[in-house]
Write a protein that holds these residues in place. Structure first.
Motif, PDB file in Angstrom:
ATOM      1  N   PHE A 151       0.815  -1.210   0.000  1.00  0.00           N
ATOM      2  CA  PHE A 151       0.000   0.000   0.000  1.00  0.00           C
ATOM      3  C   PHE A 151       0.853   1.267   0.000  1.00  0.00           C
ATOM      4  N   LEU A 152       1.854   1.315   0.853  1.00  0.00           N
ATOM      5  CA  LEU A 152       2.659   2.536   0.984  1.00  0.00           C
ATOM      6  C   LEU A 152       3.386   2.903  -0.316  1.00  0.00           C
ATOM      7  N   PRO A 153       4.032   1.945  -1.041  1.00  0.00           N
ATOM      8  CA  PRO A 153       4.640   2.316  -2.333  1.00  0.00           C
ATOM      9  C   PRO A 153       3.623   2.855  -3.338  1.00  0.00           C
ATOM     10  N   ARG A 154       2.425   2.297  -3.359  1.00  0.00           N
ATOM     11  CA  ARG A 154       1.382   2.794  -4.269  1.00  0.00           C
ATOM     12  C   ARG A 154       0.974   4.216  -3.896  1.00  0.00           C
TER      13      ARG A 154
ATOM     14  N   MET B  68       1.478   7.501  -6.299  1.00  0.00           N
ATOM     15  CA  MET B  68       0.367   8.380  -6.640  1.00  0.00           C
ATOM     16  C   MET B  68       0.711   9.832  -6.302  1.00  0.00           C
ATOM     17  N   GLN B  69       1.406  10.039  -5.178  1.00  0.00           N
ATOM     18  CA  GLN B  69       1.809  11.391  -4.794  1.00  0.00           C
ATOM     19  C   GLN B  69       2.777  11.990  -5.812  1.00  0.00           C
ATOM     20  N   ARG B  70       3.655  11.159  -6.336  1.00  0.00           N
ATOM     21  CA  ARG B  70       4.652  11.645  -7.310  1.00  0.00           C
ATOM     22  C   ARG B  70       4.028  11.903  -8.678  1.00  0.00           C
ATOM     23  N   GLN B  71       3.155  11.022  -9.110  1.00  0.00           N
ATOM     24  CA  GLN B  71       2.611  11.108 -10.463  1.00  0.00           C
ATOM     25  C   GLN B  71       1.377  11.999 -10.559  1.00  0.00           C
ATOM     26  N   GLY B  72       0.866  12.440  -9.437  1.00  0.00           N
ATOM     27  CA  GLY B  72      -0.335  13.270  -9.462  1.00  0.00           C
ATOM     28  C   GLY B  72      -1.564  12.459  -9.092  1.00  0.00           C
ATOM     29  N   LYS B  73      -2.471  13.124  -8.407  1.00  0.00           N
ATOM     30  CA  LYS B  73      -3.665  12.438  -7.923  1.00  0.00           C
ATOM     31  C   LYS B  73      -4.755  12.420  -8.994  1.00  0.00           C
TER      32      LYS B  73
ATOM     33  N   PHE C 119      -9.089  11.301  -9.078  1.00  0.00           N
ATOM     34  CA  PHE C 119     -10.218  10.994  -8.198  1.00  0.00           C
ATOM     35  C   PHE C 119     -10.393   9.493  -8.020  1.00  0.00           C
ATOM     36  N   TRP C 120     -10.319   8.749  -9.131  1.00  0.00           N
ATOM     37  CA  TRP C 120     -10.583   7.313  -9.056  1.00  0.00           C
ATOM     38  C   TRP C 120      -9.486   6.569  -8.313  1.00  0.00           C
ATOM     39  N   ASN C 121      -8.217   7.003  -8.516  1.00  0.00           N
ATOM     40  CA  ASN C 121      -7.121   6.371  -7.769  1.00  0.00           C
ATOM     41  C   ASN C 121      -7.276   6.601  -6.270  1.00  0.00           C
ATOM     42  N   GLU C 122      -7.656   7.839  -5.926  1.00  0.00           N
ATOM     43  CA  GLU C 122      -7.836   8.150  -4.506  1.00  0.00           C
ATOM     44  C   GLU C 122      -8.972   7.332  -3.910  1.00  0.00           C
TER      45      GLU C 122
ATOM     46  N   LEU D  75      -7.780   3.672  -3.460  1.00  0.00           N
ATOM     47  CA  LEU D  75      -6.874   3.533  -2.324  1.00  0.00           C
ATOM     48  C   LEU D  75      -7.615   3.694  -1.001  1.00  0.00           C
ATOM     49  N   ALA D  76      -8.540   4.646  -0.968  1.00  0.00           N
ATOM     50  CA  ALA D  76      -9.314   4.874   0.254  1.00  0.00           C
ATOM     51  C   ALA D  76     -10.136   3.641   0.614  1.00  0.00           C
TER      52      ALA D  76
END
Length: 379
Positions: A87-90, A94-99, A101-104, A107-108
């Motif tokens: 989870f933490l690497p993903r 995501m923080q590096r590549q930009g957020k 809505f669907w990815n967030e 993950l949530a």
């Protein structure tokens, strides 16, 4: 003669201090939560209190052997190390590549599923304790004075209720989210939900976002995190007992907050603020505006009549000395939602106004008709 008198006084003071020593049952939470709980344990131990800590068998940081406390180790299954490793690497990616809505959202949801499992583990661990008659009898016979717990998980709440002991929280978050929302009046018009990065001065659209986010979070937390505890509560305490009410029924909430760093908001008499109790003053580093601002805030935070740690220990001992603090607890949590929001009063007043308007209209109509008939008859 002088030496023997001093020695006698010293022995007397030692005896008196021991007579005030109490027994605490501590139910902590793993990880960073344990770091700040241990600060309280160290200070309580230094004051002569006897401490017992309940820990899970898979605990990472809570030592089974310690000079500060005795421990009770309960089987709580295996912790899913793989989840955090994946989870933490993903999350970082995501923080590096930009957020998006669907990815967030994905993950949530994944994080919610994981945390739900840890709450179920917490309930399972508590059930193992409840089903162990020998253990529960030993806890009752130990005659603890208070339960100190972190309500981010609910085991301590359930255990305190079962043993009939006063309950003190070392708290920032509860099973249901930010702790103030569980105990204090929290108007969403000027109290932002944590994580939205809003202030207490919101525009109309921000207030809409704030309210919708609050409703969604409370629903998700109640459904996913609160449900295992509610099922547990109904199983062991009966169908009329509500876990959320047990959570709210704590004698004292030691909040790890400080209004130097947060927006002002309503609070309650049994909420004591001890933000920064585990911290030291920041050292001045001139030439950097951000660090100078940090130094200013640090100075403001430490400008208090007593240290946050001393304040926390005083109030824990206050609850112990007085066998609870029911006089500080509000009755709001004992009320139904309709009573709490005065819906019944509002509806009653509306009905009264409606009946009054109806009677007034009927009376006016009656006299107008009589007046009209007299006029017609006269003519």
């Amino acid at each position: 003669m002088y030496l023997s008198a001093n020695l006698g006084l010293f022995i007397l003071l030692c005896a008196l201090s021991r007579s005030y020593a109490s027994k605490l049952l501590v139910v902590p939470v793993e990880g960073s939560h344990w770091v700040n709980m241990k600060v309280l344990i160290v200070e309580l131990h230094s004051r002569g209190h006897s401490i017992t800590v309940v820990r899970g068998s898979s605990s990472w940081y809570i030592e089974e052997q310690s000079p500060l406390y005795t421990s009770i180790t309960v089987d709580n299954g295996e912790f899913d190390d793989d989840f955090m490793e994946k989870f933490l690497p993903r999350l970082l990616k995501m923080q590096r590549q930009g957020k998006s809505f669907w990815n967030e959202m994905a993950l949530a949801d994944e994080m919610i599923r994981f945390v739900t499992e840890t709450h179920k583990q917490s309930c399972n661990m508590t059930a193992i304790m409840f089903e162990n008659e020998t253990l529960m009898n030993s806890l009752k016979d130990a005659a603890y004075d208070v339960v100190l717990t972190d309500p981010a998980y609910g085991s301590g709440v359930l255990l305190a209720h079962h043993l009939g002991l006063p309950l003190v929280y070392n708290v920032r978050w509860t099973v249901y989210g930010e702790a103030h929302f569980d105990i204090a009046p929290s108007p969403l018009s000027y109290i932002p939900v944590s994580g939205l990065q809003l202030t207490d001065k919101m525009t109309f659209s921000q207030r809409v976002m704030n309210i919708m986010t609050y409703i969604m979070i409370r629903y998700k937390y109640s459904k996913n995190f609160g449900s295992p505890y509610q099922e547990f509560t109904q199983k062991y305490f009966g169908p009329n007992v509500n876990f959320f009410s047990l959570l709210q029924d704590a004698d004292l909430w030691l909040m790890r907050n400080d209004f130097t760093f947060e927006f002002p908001r309503p609070t309650m008499p049994n909420v004591v603020y001890m933000g920064g109790f585990q911290c030291k003053p920041a050292k001045p580093l001139p030439g950097d505006l951000d660090r100078e601002n940090m130094q200013r805030l640090s100075k403001l935070h430490h400008d208090q009549p007593m240290k946050p740690l001393d304040r926390a220990i005083f109030w824990i001992e206050f609850v112990i000395r007085n066998k609870g603090a029911p006089h500080l607890r509000a009755q709001s949590f004992r009320m139904s939602w309709i009573e709490h929001q005065s819906i019944d009063v509002i509806l009653t007043l509306m009905v009264m106004v409606f009946v009054f308007a109806l009677v007034t209209a009927y009376t006016m109509k009656y006299f107008c008709l009589r007046l009209f008939r007299k006029k017609v008859k006269h003519e």
